[in-house]
Scaffold this motif. Structure first.
Motif, short mmCIF file in Angstrom:
data_model
loop_
_atom_site.label_atom_id
_atom_site.label_comp_id
_atom_site.label_asym_id
_atom_site.label_seq_id
_atom_site.Cartn_x
_atom_site.Cartn_y
_atom_site.Cartn_z
N LEU B 378 -20.18 -22.38 14.84
CA LEU B 378 -20.56 -20.89 15.00
C LEU B 378 -19.65 -19.83 14.34
N ILE B 383 -20.59 -15.72 13.98
CA ILE B 383 -20.68 -15.36 15.09
C ILE B 383 -19.09 -15.04 15.47
N PRO B 384 -19.06 -13.71 15.91
CA PRO B 384 -17.49 -13.39 16.06
C PRO B 384 -17.15 -14.14 17.54
N PRO B 385 -15.56 -14.37 17.53
CA PRO B 385 -14.72 -13.80 17.14
C PRO B 385 -14.26 -14.84 15.89
N PHE B 386 -14.94 -15.84 15.28
CA PHE B 386 -14.36 -16.98 14.50
C PHE B 386 -14.27 -16.12 12.99
N PHE B 389 -17.27 -14.63 10.94
CA PHE B 389 -17.65 -13.22 11.01
C PHE B 389 -17.12 -12.52 10.11
N ALA B 419 -28.63 -19.34 12.00
CA ALA B 419 -27.84 -19.42 13.14
C ALA B 419 -28.57 -20.57 13.90
N PHE B 420 -29.85 -20.55 13.63
CA PHE B 420 -30.78 -21.52 14.34
C PHE B 420 -30.35 -22.95 14.09
N LEU B 423 -26.95 -23.68 15.63
CA LEU B 423 -26.76 -23.95 16.93
C LEU B 423 -27.50 -25.43 17.42
N ARG B 424 -28.57 -25.95 16.45
CA ARG B 424 -29.03 -26.97 16.77
C ARG B 424 -28.08 -28.25 16.79
N ILE B 426 -25.08 -27.98 17.75
CA ILE B 426 -24.40 -27.77 19.33
C ILE B 426 -25.30 -28.25 20.32
#
Lengths: 494, 478
Positions: B378, B383-386, B389, B419-420, B423-424, B426
Motif C-alpha cells: 500500500l 496510499i496514505p497514511p504510509f 504517499f 495500485a492494481f 493490490l493483487r 494483497i
C-alpha cells in the motif's frame, strides 16, 4: 467548555482499541474477547461523541473543540481538528453505526475475527478523522485511508464475486480521489494555506475554480455516487458482508455529500454556480433511472443499493440548490439515509443469516413467522419511502420546498423519483413479508433474537425521533449552513 | 603537513577504498566462516563511512582540483546509498548462506560498488563521473553473475554487462561531444561556458541527448529499461535486492546533478527528454507489472514506475523538486529494504519464494508477515497514511509549483493503474483460499529482523513526525 482534547480522543480511541486487539491471541475461545474489546472501544467512542453533541454551542457557526498542532515544519500543514454543525452529525452517524456493525457481525463472521475487528476499528478512526479534520491534507489522508479497511472487508469477508467488487471499489474511488490531491496542491500553491476554515470564501480566479471544481467533482461524485459514476456501488454493496454494506451506505456515501458542501460550495462558489445545471441534470437522471433499475432487481441488497443512489440524487439536488431549505434538507436526507439504509441492510442480514440467500423470489409471507421483524422492517421501509413521521420525510420535504425556489422541473423530477421509491420499496415489502408462506424452507424460520433487537430497535427509535423532532438535528447545523450560503451569495453577487 | 596526510584517511571515499582492500585480504586469510565475517566487517566499515560522511560534510579537502564536489545534496544521497548498502548486506547474509553461495567476495564487491556510487554522486567532472560509473557497474556485473553454476545468473550477468557496456559507450560518446564543444570536462566550467550562449548548438544537443540516454540506462527509465526485469529475475534474490535498493539512489542523484549543474540554463532542452522518460516509465511500469507472475519481475517494473515519479520532480527542476527527490528516494529505499528483507526470508517447500501465487495462504500461516507485505505494498502504491504517499505528494507539489498540470494528472493516473498490481499481491495473500497450508516458511535472522522492524516502523510512523526528514531535505542544495 471542555479543556481536554475530546475530538482527538474520539478519533483515536478506536485505534487504541485496535492496538489492544492486535495483542490478543486469536483462537476459538479468545475470539469472544476480541469481539468484546471491539464493542467496548466503539461504544466508548459513541458515548464520547454524545458529549460532543451535548456540549455543542448552537450559536457558533464555526469550528468548536478545535485542536491545532504544527505537523510539517516547512509548509503550513497542521494537525487541525474540530467540529462544526455540518460535521457533528456525520461524526455521530459514524460512531453510532460502528458498534451496531460490530454487534451485527457477532455470530456470522467466523473466520479471521481479529482482522475483521481491526479493520472496523481502523475504519472508524479514519471516518471520524476525515469528518473532523480542518486541514485539507489531513482530510485527504483520512479520505484515502478509508479505502484500505473497506477493500479488506469486501475482499476477505465478502460474497462470491468479492474480488471483482473489492478491486472495482478501490480503483474507482482511488481514481476519483487522486485528482483531488492535485486540486489540493493547486489550492495550496495559490493561497499558501491548507486550512478548510480559511479557504471558505472565494480565493481563486474563475478559470482555476472551474478546474478545481471538476477535480473535486471527480472524487465526490464517485464517492456519493452520482449517476453515471455509480456502477461500483451495487457490486460493492452486494458483495460486502452485512456490516460492510452498513458502513458503506451509512457513512462512506456521506463523505461525498460532505465534500460537496465543504469544498465545492464553500471554496469554489463561482464554479459551483456554473455547474449547477449539470448537477441538477445528473441528479434527476440518477433519481429516475436508478429507481427504475431498482424496481427490476431480484436481489434485495442490490435493490437497496440502487435505492441509495436515488436517495443520494436528492441529496445532491438539495446541496446544489444552495438555499437554507435545500441544504438542511440534504443534511437531513443524508442522516436519514445513513440510518435507514443501514437498517435495511441489517434487516437483509437478518434473513440472510437464516436462509443464506438474498433472492426476493425465495421469500414471501415472513409476517406469518416473524411478526416483530415485519414491524421493524416496515418502519425502515416507510422511512426510506419518506412517510411523514419518519426521518426520510423531513429531508425530502425540505429539498422539494427548496427546489421550488429554483425550478419547477427539478421539483417534478425529484417528486417523481420519490413516488417511484414508494413503488419499489412497497413492492419489495409486499413480496417478502406479506402473503402466505409458499416456500417450505421458511416454515420454521425464527423471529429476531435479542441481539438483533438490540441492533434494530435503537435504529428504529432514531428514525422516528428524527421524523418527529427534526429540530433536534437542524438547530446545531443551521448556523454553519447559513455561513456557507452567505459566503456563496457574497461571492456570486460580485 | 603530516597532519594533512593523516587527514586523508578520514575522507570517506579514501577510507572506504582502503577498508575495502582490507576486507578483501581479511576474507582471503580467513579459514572458516569467511563470508559471514567479511560481511560483518563490511557492515562495520560502511557504518564508519557514514560517520565520516556526516562529520566531513563541511570540509572541502577532497576536491582534487574540482573532480568532486561537496554539497548537502551529495552528502544526503551518499548517506542514503550507504544505509541502503548496509541494509542489503545484512538482509542478504542468511540468503547467501541458505543457497550455499559463500564467496566472501560478495560483500567486497558490494563495498567497491558502494564506493563507485559515492564517487558517482559526488562527481563534478565528466571524467570522474565516467570512472565512478564504471567502478560501480563493473562490481555489479560480477555480482549479477556470481552464482556461476546457475544459467540464469550467468545470463543476467552477461545481459547486464553487454547492455551496460553499450550504455557506457553511448555515455562516453556524449561526453566527448560535450568536451569537444565546450572545451572543458568540469561541470562548473561547462556551466560557465554555456552561460554565454542563449541556446545550445547542434553538437552540444547531440552530446546532451547521448548522455541522457546513457543515464536513462543507469536509472532504467523507459525506453532504456529492458535490462532491468531480466537482470532482476536472473540474479540471485539478494543481489536483486541490492540492485533494487542502492544503485538507483546513486544514478538518480547523478542524473539530477548532471541536469541541474552544467546544464541548468538549458532547461528547455533536457526537460523534454526527461518529460518523455518520466511519462513512459510511469505508464510502462504500471501496465507491464500487471501481467507478471514472478515477484522479482514485478518489483523490477515497480522500480521503473518509481523512477518515473522521481523524474517528474526533475522536470520540475526547482528546490521543491530536489526536496521531493530526496524524500521519494528515502521512501523508495526504505520500502525496498523492507520488502526484500521479507522476500529473502520466505521459503516455499524449501525453495526461496519466486512466484507471486505462492504467497497464497500466507495470511493464515504468517499473519504478521502478510500484514507487513500489505503495508509495504500500500505504501508503494502511494496510499496514505504510509510513507510512500508523502514521496508522491512532494513530487506533485514540485510539479505543480512548475505548473506542470498535465504531467501531474498523468502521474496520478499511472498511480491508480499501478495500485492494481500492488493490490493483487494483497488479494493473493488474503482473498484467495489456499488448498494446502503451511508450505510457506518464514525464517529470519535476528539482524534482518531488526532491519525489517526499523523500516516498517519508518513506513508506518513517518506520518506522526514527518518534519525530521522533511527539514533535512528542505535544506539540501545541489
Amino acid at each position: 467548555m471542555i479543556d481536554w482534547p475530546l475530538v482527538s480522543v474520539i478519533i483515536f480511541l478506536p485505534l487504541i482499541g485496535a492496538l489492544i486487539i492486535l495483542f490478543i491471541k486469536e483462537d476459538e475461545l479468545t475470539s469472544i474477547n476480541i469481539k468484546w474489546a471491539a464493542l467496548l472501544a466503539t461504544l466508548g467512542t459513541f458515548i464520547l461523541s454524545l458529549i460532543l453533541w451535548l456540549q455543542f454551542d448552537y450559536s457558533n457557526p464555526s469550528y468548536q473543540y478545535e485542536e491545532k498542532f504544527r505537523w510539517f515544519n516547512d509548509f503550513n500543514f497542521f494537525y487541525h481538528v474540530g467540529v462544526d454543525g455540518i460535521s457533528l452529525f456525520m461524526i455521530l452517524l459514524s460512531t453510532f453505526l460502528t458498534p451496531l456493525c460490530i454487534l451485527a457481525s457477532w455470530n456470522n463472521i467466523k473466520k479471521r475475527v481479529k482482522e475483521y475487528m481491526l479493520s472496523f476499528l481502523f475504519l472508524e478512526t479514519v471516518m471520524i478523522g476525515m469528518f473532523a479534520s480542518i486541514d485539507i491534507l489531513l482530510f485527504y489522508i483520512f479520505f484515502e485511508a478509508v479505502l484500505i479497511p473497506m477493500y479488506l472487508i469486501i475482499g476477505i469477508w465478502g460474497g462470491n464475486r468479492r474480488i471483482y467488487a473489492s478491486f472495482k471499489f478501490f480503483l474507482y474511488t482511488l481514481l476519483g480521489s487522486v485528482l483531488m490531491l492535485i486540486a489540493i496542491i493547486v489550492m495550496y500553491r495559490n493561497t499558501s494555506s491548507m486550512s478548510i476554515e480559511f479557504l471558505q470564501g472565494n480565493y481563486f480566479s474563475y478559470n482555476t475554480q472551474l478546474f478545481l471544481w471538476l477535480a473535486f467533482f471527480a472524487s465526490f461524485a464517485v464517492k456519493i455516487p452520482m449517476w453515471p459514476f455509480h456502477t461500483w456501488l451495487p457490486d460493492a454493496h452486494v458483495e460486502a458482508p452485512t456490516a460492510g454494506s452498513v458502513i458503506l451506505a451509512g457513512v462512506l456515501l456521506k463523505m461525498g455529500g460532505y465534500g460537496f458542501i465543504r469544498f465545492s460550495l464553500g471554496m469554489l462558489p463561482e464554479a459551483t454556480e456554473f455547474f449547477i445545471p449539470l448537477i441538477m441534470t445528473l441528479s434527476i437522471v440518477a433519481i429516475i433511472y436508478t429507481s427504475l433499475v431498482a424496481l427490476a432487481q431480484t436481489d434485495i441488497k442490490k435493490l437497496i443499493a440502487y435505492s441509495s443512489v436515488a436517495h443520494m440524487g436528492i441529496v445532491t439536488i438539495g446541496i446544489f440548490l444552495v438555499n437554507q431549505q435545500g441544504l438542511e434538507g440534504a443534511m437531513m436526507q443524508m442522516i436519514s439515509h445513513g440510518l435507514v439504509s443501514a437498517a435495511l441492510f441489517l434487516c437483509v442480514g437478518v434473513i440472510y443469516d437464516r436462509m443464506h440467500t438474498r433472492e426476493i423470489e425465495f421469500y414471501g409471507g415472513l409476517v406469518q413467522r416473524m411478526p416483530l421483524y415485519a414491524t421493524v422492517f416496515m418502519i425502515f421501509m416507510l422511512g426510506s419511502v419518506g412517510l411523514p413521521g419518519t426521518s426520510g420525510f423531513i429531508g425530502e420535504f425540505l429539498v422539494i420546498v427548496g427546489a421550488f425556489k429554483f425550478s419547477s422541473y427539478v421539483v417534478i423530477g425529484a417528486a417523481f423519483g420519490i413516488i417511484l421509491s414508494a413503488v419499489y420499496m412497497l413492492y419489495l415489502y409486499k413480496r417478502i413479508i406479506f402473503g402466505t408462506i409458499t416456500n417450505n424452507k421458511l416454515e420454521d424460520i425464527l423471529d429476531i433474537n435479542t441481539r438483533e433487537k438490540i441492533i434494530l430497535i435503537p435504529l428504529a427509535i432514531s428514525v422516528i425521533l428524527l421524523g418527529i423532532f427534526p429540530n433536534l438535528f437542524l438547530d446545531p447545523m443551521r448556523l454553519s449552513l447559513e455561513l456557507i450560503i452567505t459566503n456563496y451569495e457574497i461571492a456570486n453577487a460580485k | 603537513m603530516l597532519n594533512n596526510i593523516y587527514n586523508i584517511f578520514f575522507i570517506p571515499e579514501i577510507f572506504l577504498a582502503c577498508s575495502s582492500f582490507v576486507c578483501l585480504l581479511f576474507g582471503l586469510f580467513l579459514k572458516r566462516n569467511a563470508f559471514r565475517q567479511t560481511s560483518n566487517l563490511a557492515v562495520f566499515v560502511l557504518l564508519l563511512t557514514i560517520l565520516l560522511v556526516y562529520y566531513n560534510s563541511e570540509s572541502n579537502f577532497a576536491n582534487y582540483k574540482s573532480l568532486f564536489s561537496h554539497s548537502s545534496f551529495i552528502n544526503f544521497f551518499k548517506i542514503l546509498a550507504l544505509l541502503g548498502s548496509i541494509a542489503s548486506i545484512i538482509i542478504s547474509k542468511d540468503y547467501f548462506l541458505g543457497i550455499k553461495l559463500k564467496n566472501f567476495e560478495i560483500p567486497v564487491l558490494f563495498l567497491f560498488s558502494t564506493l563507485g556510487m559515492m564517487l558517482m554522486i559526488a562527481s563534478n567532472n565528466l571524467m570522474s563521473m565516467y570512472l565512478a560509473i564504471e567502478l560501480q557497474s563493473l562490481s555489479l556485473y560480477v555480482a549479477a553473475a556470481i552464482k556461476r553454476d546457475s544459467i540464469s545468473s550467468a545470463e543476467s550477468g552477461v545481459k547486464y554487462f553487454i547492455l551496460g557496456a553499450l550504455s557506457s559507450g553511448i555515455l562516453l560518446y556524449g561526453f566527448s561531444l560535450i568536451y569537444g564543444f565546450t572545451g572543458s570536462m568540469n561541470f562548473d566550467d561547462i556551466s560557465y561556458y554555456l552561460s554565454k550562449y542563449d541556446n545550445l548548438n547542434l553538437g552540444l544537443i547531440f552530446g546532451l541527448v547521448f548522455v541522457m540516454v546513457g543515464l536513462a540506462f543507469k536509472v532504467s527509465a523507459v525506453p532504456f529499461h529492458m535490462w532491468t526485469p531480466d537482470v532482476y529475475e536472473g540474479a540471485p534474490n539478494s543481489i536483486t535486492g541490492f540492485f533494487a535498493i542502492v544503485p538507483k539512489i546513486a544514478a538518480v542523484a547523478l542524473i539530477y546533478r548532471f541536469c541541474l549543474v552544467p546544464f541548468e540554463n538549458f532547461y528547455i532542452e533536457w526537460s523534454q527528454i526527461i518529460l518523455f522518460l518520466s511519462i513512459a516509465s510511469m505508464f510502462l511500469g504500471a501496465v507491464a507489472a500487471i501481467a507478471q507472475s514472478n515477484i522479482k519481475r514485478l518489483l523490477a517494473y515497480s522500480s521503473i514506475g518509481h523512477i518515473g515519479y522521481i523524474l517528474i520532480a526533475l522536470v520540475a527542476a526547482n528546490d521543491d523538486g530536489i526536496k521531493a527527490a530526496s524524500i521519494y528516494m528515502f521512501s523508495y529505499m526504505i520500502m525496498n529494504v523492507a520488502i526484500f528483507a521479507i522476500l529473502l526470508s520466505l521459503k516455499v517447500k524449501n525453495e526461496y519464494l519466486i512466484n507471486i501465487s505462492d504467497l497464497k495462504g500466507l495470511s493464515k500461516s504468517n499473519p504478521i508477515v502478510s500484514l507487513s507485505i500489505s503495508i509495504i505494498m500500500l505504501s508503494m502504491a502511494g496510499i496514505p497514511p504510509f510513507i510512500g504517499f508523502f514521496g508522491k505528494f512532494y513530487v506533485f507539489i514540485a510539479a505543480i509549483e512548475r505548473e506542470l498540470y498535465v504531467l501531474s494528472v498523468l502521474g496520478v493516473l499511472a498511480s491508480v493503474i499501478s495500485a492494481f498490481y500492488y493490490l493483487r499481491i494483497i488479494k493473493i495473500m488474503y482473498f484467495d483460499e489456499s488448498k494446502s497450508e503451511g508450505i510457506i516458511n518464514f525464517q529470519i535472522s535476528f539482524q534482518s529482523k531488526i532491519i525489517l522492524s526499523l523500516s516498517l516502523f519508518v513506513i508506518i510512523c513517518f506520518i506522526f513526525y514527518p518534519s525530521l526528514l522533511i527539514n533535512i531535505s528542505a535544506s539540501l542544495t545541489i
